[in-house]
Structure formats: C-alpha cells, structure tokens
Design a protein around this motif. Structure first.
Motif, PDB file in Angstrom:
ATOM      1  N   ASN A  50       0.821  -1.216   0.000  1.00  0.00           N
ATOM      2  CA  ASN A  50       0.000   0.000   0.000  1.00  0.00           C
ATOM      3  C   ASN A  50       0.855   1.267   0.000  1.00  0.00           C
ATOM      4  O   ASN A  50       0.483   2.266  -0.605  1.00  0.00           O
ATOM      5  N   PHE A  51       1.992   1.207   0.667  1.00  0.00           N
ATOM      6  CA  PHE A  51       2.897   2.359   0.656  1.00  0.00           C
ATOM      7  C   PHE A  51       3.356   2.645  -0.767  1.00  0.00           C
ATOM      8  O   PHE A  51       3.264   3.763  -1.251  1.00  0.00           O
ATOM      9  N   SER A  52       3.860   1.626  -1.447  1.00  0.00           N
ATOM     10  CA  SER A  52       4.382   1.896  -2.792  1.00  0.00           C
ATOM     11  C   SER A  52       3.253   2.285  -3.735  1.00  0.00           C
ATOM     12  O   SER A  52       3.416   3.191  -4.557  1.00  0.00           O
ATOM     13  N   THR A  74       0.526   3.959  -3.010  1.00  0.00           N
ATOM     14  CA  THR A  74       0.120   5.339  -2.732  1.00  0.00           C
ATOM     15  C   THR A  74       1.091   6.325  -3.392  1.00  0.00           C
ATOM     16  O   THR A  74       0.680   7.351  -3.936  1.00  0.00           O
ATOM     17  N   ILE A  75       2.360   5.974  -3.386  1.00  0.00           N
ATOM     18  CA  ILE A  75       3.355   6.890  -3.956  1.00  0.00           C
ATOM     19  C   ILE A  75       3.316   6.855  -5.487  1.00  0.00           C
ATOM     20  O   ILE A  75       3.418   7.889  -6.150  1.00  0.00           O
ATOM     21  N   ARG A 133       0.718   6.325  -7.160  1.00  0.00           N
ATOM     22  CA  ARG A 133      -0.497   7.085  -7.494  1.00  0.00           C
ATOM     23  C   ARG A 133      -0.216   8.596  -7.519  1.00  0.00           C
ATOM     24  O   ARG A 133      -0.714   9.317  -8.383  1.00  0.00           O
ATOM     25  N   ALA A 134       0.591   9.067  -6.575  1.00  0.00           N
ATOM     26  CA  ALA A 134       0.942  10.500  -6.538  1.00  0.00           C
ATOM     27  C   ALA A 134       1.725  10.877  -7.794  1.00  0.00           C
ATOM     28  O   ALA A 134       1.473  11.919  -8.408  1.00  0.00           O
ATOM     29  N   LEU A 185      12.920   4.580  -4.002  1.00  0.00           N
ATOM     30  CA  LEU A 185      11.736   5.315  -3.576  1.00  0.00           C
ATOM     31  C   LEU A 185      12.014   6.812  -3.477  1.00  0.00           C
ATOM     32  O   LEU A 185      11.185   7.645  -3.876  1.00  0.00           O
ATOM     33  N   SER A 186      13.189   7.166  -2.956  1.00  0.00           N
ATOM     34  CA  SER A 186      13.500   8.593  -2.800  1.00  0.00           C
ATOM     35  C   SER A 186      13.630   9.268  -4.167  1.00  0.00           C
ATOM     36  O   SER A 186      13.317  10.451  -4.310  1.00  0.00           O
ATOM     37  N   ILE A 235      10.012   9.906  -5.323  1.00  0.00           N
ATOM     38  CA  ILE A 235       9.412  11.046  -4.624  1.00  0.00           C
ATOM     39  C   ILE A 235      10.037  12.363  -5.088  1.00  0.00           C
ATOM     40  O   ILE A 235       9.328  13.337  -5.351  1.00  0.00           O
ATOM     41  N   THR A 284       8.730  13.352  -8.378  1.00  0.00           N
ATOM     42  CA  THR A 284       7.325  13.767  -8.282  1.00  0.00           C
ATOM     43  C   THR A 284       7.253  15.233  -7.836  1.00  0.00           C
ATOM     44  O   THR A 284       6.514  16.037  -8.419  1.00  0.00           O
TER      45      THR A 284
END
Lengths: 168, 168
Positions: free
Chosen positions: A13-15, A17-18, A20-21, A145-146, A149, A152
């Motif tokens: 769910n964490f990945s 959600t990101i 999706r952003a 991940l960083s 983000i 984004t």
C-alpha cells in the motif's frame, strides 16, 4: 502468518500510494501541456525566465534519466541532455518541436509507469544506481523510492511555473 | 520471525523516506522565504499573478489545516482561512505581516513534524479525517500518507513560483 501478510500488504500500500501520486502529477502536467498548446509554450513563464518549451524538454530529459538511474535500461533520448539538462534556456541550442517533445514525454512516462508497477516494495528500498554500495550502507535513504518522490516534487515545482502560461 | 522484522523495518523505511521528502521541501521553502525578505514578498510572482505574501499565508493555512485532517488537533490559525484559503489574492483582505506569517510557518511545521514522527507505519495507512469509513473501504488510498505526499507536492508547486521572486 496473518501478521506477516498484513505487513506485506502495508508495504504494498505504501508503494501504491506513492506511484499514485506520481501518476496524478504526470496526468496534470500532460493535460496542462495540451491545454497550453505549441504557440504559448514558446513564451517565458515570467519576464526573463524559462520558456515553456524549455521546461517541457527539461522534464522529458529528467524523466528519461530515471531509466538508467532506477536500473530500468538506457536513456531513450540522450540528445536531450545537452539542450535541457547541461545548458540553460536561451543558450543557442535548437529545440525539437513542442509536439515532438510532448510525444517523448508520454512515451517515457508510459515506460516508467510499467517498470514502477513491476518493482516489489522491497526493490523500492534498494539503492539507486548513482550511489555506491558503500555509501548506501551509511545512507539507506538513497533508495529508489527517494528518486520517485523527488521526481514527483520536481514535476510539481515546474507545474507551478507552467501554469503561469495558461490564459485566464 | 526474521521475515516479519524485515518487513516491519521496510514499512518503517517507507514512512521515513517520505517524511524526509516533506522535511526537505519545508527546509527549502523556509530558506527561500528568508532569502527573499519581507519587501520582495509583497511583489507578484509574475505580472497579474499571486503575491509572495499571499502564497506564504496560503501555505501556512494549508499546513494548519493538516492538523485536524490528520487527527492531530485543532487549527492554530483559523483566522488565516478566509484570506488565504477561501479568498483569492487581492480580494481586499488585510494580511498579517510577512515576518509574522513566517513565524506561523515555522511553528506549524515543527508541530506537524513532531506528530509525523509519532505515527506508526500502520497509522499512515489509516483513513484521514475528511473521508468516511464507508468511502475509505472502497478507496483505501485516501489515507494519511496520501495527505502527506499531496501536501509535499503542493509545497513544491508554490516553491517553483516563489523562486521567481529571487533576485539574480
């Protein structure tokens, strides 16, 4: 086992959600580029500042560079590096047409999204390609991940500028 | 059990990476506000667009509204809602001084960061306060994490605009 499954679903769910952003920002920018149109994209976002077409090319080049950075493959458009990453706007470079750049934009983002969806939550926490294994041991936040983000927020930064080209 | 611990550490790394992105944006904006200074903040970011002081007040009001939205408590500055959220710039509202707004900005961000660091990874995936339990069951991405990410990109959006006020 139940706990384990719950936590695994949490990382997923964490990945999600990101991602999706990211997808939301890509969609907003694509719609904005289309609504501004080629002619208006030639203008500066504010007096003496970057033009819309430079920012479009810059965003394509930054996203294209995510392919090798995240280990997904080679750049599609290495020829965009000089005019849109190394050089500032108005450095005398000839730019591809805005609608050509917009096609590149869509293409590279489709490719990235496909690759994102294939990464497991654990892989998102692995190091990206621009950090050595040694440095990553000391700085574990320099993960894939960083990169997702920060790219984004990078989109959002230029979105705030490009929106200034919209007619009221 | 080892697996379980590994995955728990993964969820914790996910939330840490995202809180780090938030913190980076707050730091960049704070430094930018300080380097622009009160006088320049009164100017428009581009002809006929928002002023710097309006964007500063808007960012404070948006972050203040995160307190109730994430279940951390009441707003500190409900009086900022009308001039900086409900109304557009140049609607005839009187604004607090820019340096007062900058103090609010630092205060609310300190408060938020403290509360973020106290949330467990599981709590980040819980619903935020503006979604009903019923809707959340259908749309589990409307979680606290998505608020954190969208407010991080929101900062970046206005950062891209405020940077236009910097003198070369």
């Amino acid at each position: 086992m139940q706990d384990n499954a719950d936590i695994q679903s949490a990382t997923s769910n964490f990945s999600k959600t990101i991602i999706r952003a990211w997808t939301t920002q890509v969609k907003r920018l694509t719609e904005l580029f289309e609504s501004i149109g080629n002619a208006e994209l030639q203008k500066e976002i504010a007096p003496q500042k970057n033009t819309g077409v430079y920012l479009l090319g810059h965003l394509v080049a930054v996203h294209d560079a995510m392919l090798p950075l995240l280990g997904f493959g080679k750049k599609n458009y290495p020829h965009l590096e000089k005019p849109f990453l190394a050089d500032a706007d108005k450095s005398g470079n000839e730019f591809p047409a805005a609608d050509q750049l917009l096609e590149y934009w869509k293409q590279v983002n489709n490719q990235l999204l496909k690759a994102f969806n294939e990464l497991s939550p654990d892989q998102w926490l692995e190091k990206h390609e621009a950090v050595s294994a040694e440095d990553f041991a000391k700085e574990p936040h320099r993960n894939k991940l960083s990169v997702l983000i920060s790219r984004t927020t990078h989109m959002s930064y230029h979105h705030g500028q490009l929106v200034l080209l919209k007619k009221k």
